[in-house]
Design a protein around this motif. Structure first.
Motif, PDB file in Angstrom:
ATOM      1  N   LYS A   1       0.985  -1.310  -0.181  1.00 22.05           N
ATOM      2  CA  LYS A   1      -0.054   0.012  -0.090  1.00 22.05           C
ATOM      3  C   LYS A   1       1.124   1.276  -0.075  1.00 22.05           C
ATOM      4  O   LYS A   1       1.720   1.444   0.970  1.00 22.05           O
ATOM      5  CB  LYS A   1      -1.095  -0.050   1.251  1.00 22.05           C
ATOM      6  CG  LYS A   1      -2.019   1.018   1.183  1.00 22.05           C
ATOM      7  CD  LYS A   1      -2.759   0.876   2.535  1.00 22.05           C
ATOM      8  CE  LYS A   1      -3.823   2.009   2.572  1.00 22.05           C
ATOM      9  NZ  LYS A   1      -4.522   1.903   3.940  1.00 22.05           N
ATOM     10  N   SER A   2       0.929   1.993  -0.962  1.00 18.93           N
ATOM     11  CA  SER A   2       1.798   3.119  -1.271  1.00 18.93           C
ATOM     12  C   SER A   2       0.945   4.505  -1.345  1.00 18.93           C
ATOM     13  O   SER A   2      -0.147   4.317  -2.126  1.00 18.93           O
ATOM     14  CB  SER A   2       2.743   2.969  -2.426  1.00 18.93           C
ATOM     15  OG  SER A   2       3.548   1.857  -2.306  1.00 18.93           O
ATOM     16  N   LYS A   3       1.589   5.406  -0.912  1.00 14.24           N
ATOM     17  CA  LYS A   3       0.936   6.881  -1.160  1.00 14.24           C
ATOM     18  C   LYS A   3       1.206   7.199  -2.531  1.00 14.24           C
ATOM     19  O   LYS A   3       2.348   7.253  -2.967  1.00 14.24           O
ATOM     20  CB  LYS A   3       1.799   7.696  -0.150  1.00 14.24           C
ATOM     21  CG  LYS A   3       1.024   9.003   0.087  1.00 14.24           C
ATOM     22  CD  LYS A   3       1.605   9.907   1.278  1.00 14.24           C
ATOM     23  CE  LYS A   3       1.038  11.187   1.342  1.00 14.24           C
ATOM     24  NZ  LYS A   3      -0.246  11.369   1.557  1.00 14.24           N
ATOM     25  N   ILE A   4       0.144   7.754  -3.120  1.00  9.06           N
ATOM     26  CA  ILE A   4       0.236   8.297  -4.489  1.00  9.06           C
ATOM     27  C   ILE A   4       0.744   9.840  -4.415  1.00  9.06           C
ATOM     28  O   ILE A   4       0.325  10.498  -3.528  1.00  9.06           O
ATOM     29  CB  ILE A   4      -1.320   8.401  -4.938  1.00  9.06           C
ATOM     30  CG1 ILE A   4      -1.818   6.968  -5.338  1.00  9.06           C
ATOM     31  CG2 ILE A   4      -1.141   9.195  -6.306  1.00  9.06           C
ATOM     32  CD1 ILE A   4      -3.321   6.969  -5.358  1.00  9.06           C
ATOM     33  N   LEU A   5       1.781   9.964  -5.115  1.00 12.06           N
ATOM     34  CA  LEU A   5       2.331  11.441  -4.982  1.00 12.06           C
ATOM     35  C   LEU A   5       1.925  12.287  -6.106  1.00 12.06           C
ATOM     36  O   LEU A   5       1.578  13.475  -5.713  1.00 12.06           O
ATOM     37  CB  LEU A   5       3.974  11.196  -5.051  1.00 12.06           C
ATOM     38  CG  LEU A   5       4.782  10.229  -4.067  1.00 12.06           C
ATOM     39  CD1 LEU A   5       6.130  10.099  -4.474  1.00 12.06           C
ATOM     40  CD2 LEU A   5       4.521  11.047  -2.761  1.00 12.06           C
TER      41      LEU A   5
ATOM     42  N   VAL B   1      -0.367   6.571 -15.416  1.00 13.08           N
ATOM     43  CA  VAL B   1       0.888   6.225 -14.840  1.00 13.08           C
ATOM     44  C   VAL B   1       0.984   7.145 -13.567  1.00 13.08           C
ATOM     45  O   VAL B   1       1.038   8.415 -13.751  1.00 13.08           O
ATOM     46  CB  VAL B   1       2.199   6.750 -15.897  1.00 13.08           C
ATOM     47  CG1 VAL B   1       3.482   6.100 -14.639  1.00 13.08           C
ATOM     48  CG2 VAL B   1       2.085   5.520 -17.040  1.00 13.08           C
ATOM     49  N   ILE B   2       1.043   6.611 -12.350  1.00 13.86           N
ATOM     50  CA  ILE B   2       1.404   7.519 -11.261  1.00 13.86           C
ATOM     51  C   ILE B   2       2.552   7.421 -10.556  1.00 13.86           C
ATOM     52  O   ILE B   2       3.215   6.230 -10.600  1.00 13.86           O
ATOM     53  CB  ILE B   2       0.100   7.097 -10.175  1.00 13.86           C
ATOM     54  CG1 ILE B   2      -0.037   5.803  -9.727  1.00 13.86           C
ATOM     55  CG2 ILE B   2      -1.334   7.424 -10.751  1.00 13.86           C
ATOM     56  CD1 ILE B   2      -1.059   5.122  -8.673  1.00 13.86           C
ATOM     57  N   GLU B   3       2.943   8.521  -9.796  1.00 13.09           N
ATOM     58  CA  GLU B   3       4.271   8.217  -8.987  1.00 13.09           C
ATOM     59  C   GLU B   3       3.674   8.002  -7.522  1.00 13.09           C
ATOM     60  O   GLU B   3       2.836   8.637  -7.081  1.00 13.09           O
ATOM     61  CB  GLU B   3       4.919   9.669  -9.094  1.00 13.09           C
ATOM     62  CG  GLU B   3       5.564   9.927 -10.201  1.00 13.09           C
ATOM     63  CD  GLU B   3       6.609   9.190 -10.584  1.00 13.09           C
ATOM     64  OE1 GLU B   3       7.644   8.583  -9.777  1.00 13.09           O
ATOM     65  OE2 GLU B   3       6.772   8.701 -11.928  1.00 13.09           O
ATOM     66  N   THR B   4       4.489   6.824  -7.180  1.00 15.65           N
ATOM     67  CA  THR B   4       4.158   6.429  -5.683  1.00 15.65           C
ATOM     68  C   THR B   4       5.329   6.332  -5.033  1.00 15.65           C
ATOM     69  O   THR B   4       6.351   6.487  -5.362  1.00 15.65           O
ATOM     70  CB  THR B   4       3.449   4.985  -5.649  1.00 15.65           C
ATOM     71  OG1 THR B   4       4.207   4.156  -6.079  1.00 15.65           O
ATOM     72  CG2 THR B   4       2.069   4.963  -6.511  1.00 15.65           C
TER      73      THR B   4
ATOM     74  N   VAL C   1      -7.649   1.857  -6.037  1.00 16.46           N
ATOM     75  CA  VAL C   1      -6.814   2.206  -6.940  1.00 16.46           C
ATOM     76  C   VAL C   1      -5.515   0.855  -6.819  1.00 16.46           C
ATOM     77  O   VAL C   1      -5.056   0.748  -5.957  1.00 16.46           O
ATOM     78  CB  VAL C   1      -6.001   3.515  -6.610  1.00 16.46           C
ATOM     79  CG1 VAL C   1      -4.951   3.679  -7.689  1.00 16.46           C
ATOM     80  CG2 VAL C   1      -6.964   4.680  -6.779  1.00 16.46           C
ATOM     81  N   ASN C   2      -5.773   0.231  -7.837  1.00 14.48           N
ATOM     82  CA  ASN C   2      -4.775  -0.891  -8.048  1.00 14.48           C
ATOM     83  C   ASN C   2      -3.754  -0.674  -9.210  1.00 14.48           C
ATOM     84  O   ASN C   2      -4.012  -0.129 -10.245  1.00 14.48           O
ATOM     85  CB  ASN C   2      -5.355  -2.474  -8.241  1.00 14.48           C
ATOM     86  CG  ASN C   2      -6.255  -2.799  -7.116  1.00 14.48           C
ATOM     87  OD1 ASN C   2      -6.128  -2.677  -6.059  1.00 14.48           O
ATOM     88  ND2 ASN C   2      -7.568  -3.464  -7.460  1.00 14.48           N
ATOM     89  N   ALA C   3      -2.400  -0.994  -8.901  1.00 12.60           N
ATOM     90  CA  ALA C   3      -1.460  -0.569 -10.024  1.00 12.60           C
ATOM     91  C   ALA C   3      -0.400  -1.772  -9.991  1.00 12.60           C
ATOM     92  O   ALA C   3      -0.330  -2.362  -8.996  1.00 12.60           O
ATOM     93  CB  ALA C   3      -0.879   1.021  -9.585  1.00 12.60           C
ATOM     94  N   VAL C   4       0.226  -1.566 -11.133  1.00  8.80           N
ATOM     95  CA  VAL C   4       1.250  -2.511 -11.304  1.00  8.80           C
ATOM     96  C   VAL C   4       2.706  -1.702 -11.185  1.00  8.80           C
ATOM     97  O   VAL C   4       2.596  -0.441 -12.130  1.00  8.80           O
ATOM     98  CB  VAL C   4       1.375  -3.329 -12.600  1.00  8.80           C
ATOM     99  CG1 VAL C   4       2.564  -4.234 -12.950  1.00  8.80           C
ATOM    100  CG2 VAL C   4      -0.283  -4.123 -12.567  1.00  8.80           C
TER     101      VAL C   4
ATOM    102  N   ALA D   1      10.621   0.619 -10.033  1.00  9.25           N
ATOM    103  CA  ALA D   1      10.953   1.060  -8.639  1.00  9.25           C
ATOM    104  C   ALA D   1      11.846   1.956  -8.215  1.00  9.25           C
ATOM    105  O   ALA D   1      12.876   2.415  -9.083  1.00  9.25           O
ATOM    106  CB  ALA D   1      11.320  -0.399  -7.989  1.00  9.25           C
ATOM    107  N   LYS D   2      11.553   2.463  -7.091  1.00 12.20           N
ATOM    108  CA  LYS D   2      12.609   3.756  -6.708  1.00 12.20           C
ATOM    109  C   LYS D   2      14.024   2.922  -6.109  1.00 12.20           C
ATOM    110  O   LYS D   2      13.902   1.998  -5.566  1.00 12.20           O
ATOM    111  CB  LYS D   2      12.088   4.640  -5.773  1.00 12.20           C
ATOM    112  CG  LYS D   2      11.139   5.659  -6.472  1.00 12.20           C
ATOM    113  CD  LYS D   2      10.548   6.803  -5.251  1.00 12.20           C
ATOM    114  CE  LYS D   2       9.827   7.851  -6.016  1.00 12.20           C
ATOM    115  NZ  LYS D   2       9.192   8.723  -5.065  1.00 12.20           N
ATOM    116  N   GLN D   3      15.078   3.748  -6.502  1.00 15.22           N
ATOM    117  CA  GLN D   3      16.311   3.099  -5.889  1.00 15.22           C
ATOM    118  C   GLN D   3      16.743   3.977  -4.571  1.00 15.22           C
ATOM    119  O   GLN D   3      16.199   4.931  -4.202  1.00 15.22           O
ATOM    120  CB  GLN D   3      17.421   3.756  -7.048  1.00 15.22           C
ATOM    121  CG  GLN D   3      17.802   2.747  -7.943  1.00 15.22           C
ATOM    122  CD  GLN D   3      16.652   2.752  -8.892  1.00 15.22           C
ATOM    123  OE1 GLN D   3      16.164   3.626  -9.134  1.00 15.22           O
ATOM    124  NE2 GLN D   3      16.536   1.766  -9.673  1.00 15.22           N
TER     125      GLN D   3
END
Length: 130
Positions: free
Chosen positions: A75-79, A101-104, A121-124, A128-130
């Motif tokens: 579960k990630s916060k949508i930025l 395309v969303i930034e999470t 909101v389901n997303a694939v 990934a962030k480094q």
């Protein structure tokens, strides 16, 4: 299948006025679209056909992001909404729809659900962030 009601009334090819032979049916009702944006979670419950209900997001704060490499869901916060191929105006306004395309917090993710219809909101995960 939903019937189109565009031609209930209007004008003839010659420009003459056409009078509708009937009014709108209950199944032909129209509503304003519910366009989910990023923000503090706010859900709207709507009664739909057959006395069913639809839970729809007005604003969404979190997304269920699937990481196919790690085989887990977080579960990630949508930025923000970085891209929306459905409509350029949606991209500018930050509307979350299927295919956006969303930034999470987890990274860039592609939305696979319909937040304005399903209330989730389901997303694939794409990158990934480094």
């Amino acid at each position: 299948m939903r019937k189109s009601i565009e031609n209930l009334a209007g004008r003839k090819m010659t420009g003459g006025r056409k009078v509708a032979n009937r009014g709108r049916r209950k199944f032909e009702i129209d509503r304003y679209p519910n366009e989910a944006v990023a923000g503090t979670t706010d859900i709207v419950i709507r009664r739909v056909r057959g006395a069913n209900v639809k839970a729809a997001f007005k604003t969404a704060e979190f997304a269920n992001v699937v990481d196919s490499d790690a085989k887990k869901v977080t579960k990630s916060k949508i930025l923000k909404v970085s891209k929306n191929t459905a409509n350029r105006d949606y991209e500018r306004r930050g509307v979350i729809s299927k295919g956006a395309v969303i930034e999470t917090e987890a990274g860039s993710a592609l939305v696979t659900s319909r937040p304005g219809q399903n209330g989730v909101v389901n997303a694939v995960l794409i990158k990934a962030k480094q």
